[in-house]
Write a protein that holds these residues in place. Sequence first.
Motif, short mmCIF file in Angstrom:
data_model
loop_
_atom_site.label_atom_id
_atom_site.label_comp_id
_atom_site.label_asym_id
_atom_site.label_seq_id
_atom_site.Cartn_x
_atom_site.Cartn_y
_atom_site.Cartn_z
N THR A 1 30.05 -12.61 85.40
CA THR A 1 28.87 -13.42 85.66
C THR A 1 27.80 -13.03 84.66
N THR B 1 35.63 -21.71 83.94
CA THR B 1 34.24 -21.31 83.74
C THR B 1 33.32 -22.39 84.31
N THR B 2 32.30 -21.93 85.02
CA THR B 2 31.28 -22.84 85.54
C THR B 2 29.90 -22.33 85.12
N SER B 3 28.94 -23.25 85.11
CA SER B 3 27.58 -22.83 84.80
C SER B 3 26.61 -23.65 85.64
N SER B 4 25.45 -23.09 85.85
CA SER B 4 24.39 -23.79 86.57
C SER B 4 23.05 -23.34 85.99
N SER B 5 22.05 -24.18 86.16
CA SER B 5 20.72 -23.80 85.71
C SER B 5 19.70 -24.27 86.73
N VAL C 1 19.90 -19.65 83.59
CA VAL C 1 21.26 -20.17 83.47
C VAL C 1 22.22 -19.08 83.94
N ASP D 1 32.60 -16.85 84.64
CA ASP D 1 33.89 -16.99 83.97
C ASP D 1 34.95 -16.32 84.85
N SER E 1 24.69 -9.14 82.76
CA SER E 1 26.06 -9.55 83.06
C SER E 1 26.71 -8.52 83.96
N ILE F 1 26.30 -18.27 84.19
CA ILE F 1 27.64 -18.64 83.74
C ILE F 1 28.64 -17.74 84.46
#
Length: 123
Positions: A107, A38-42, A29, A33, A99, A31
Motif C-alpha cells: 500500500t 492493482t487499485t487506486s483511489s484519491s 492518492v 498492489d 508505503s 495505491i
Amino acid sequence: MSVLALTAFAVLEESAAARTYLNCVSKKVVIVDAPKGTTSSSNEENFGFWIDETTKVVTLADGKKLNVGRFDDGWITAVSGDVSYELDRQNGNLTYAGSTMKDGIATTIIGAGRCTVETAPAR
C-alpha cells in the motif's frame, strides 16, 4: 499585580504565541498492489498540525507527536509511522508519502496540498 504574576503571565503568553495550528487541505492518492491486481483511489483530505516553535515539536491535531528530522525557518520534515511529511514553510506547500507491505499487499500513500495558519478547531 506582583512581579511574579506578571512574569508568569508573560511566559504563558509567549508559549501560546510560539504554538501555531496549521490546517492542511491535500489531495491524497492510495495505491494498493495485491496479487489479484492493482487499485487506486484519491480523495481530498483535511487535517491539522500543531507546530511548537520553542520546543520544535510537531503534533498532529489528534495529539500524535511526529518524529522531527528538520525544523528551521524554511522547512519542517517529520515522520509519523510509515508516512513522511515535508512542509515548505515559505509557501505552505505540504507533501507526504509512505508505503507498507503486509501479507504480500503493498500500500502506497502519496499526498500534496497546502497548509494555512488558522485558529485551532474546538475539541
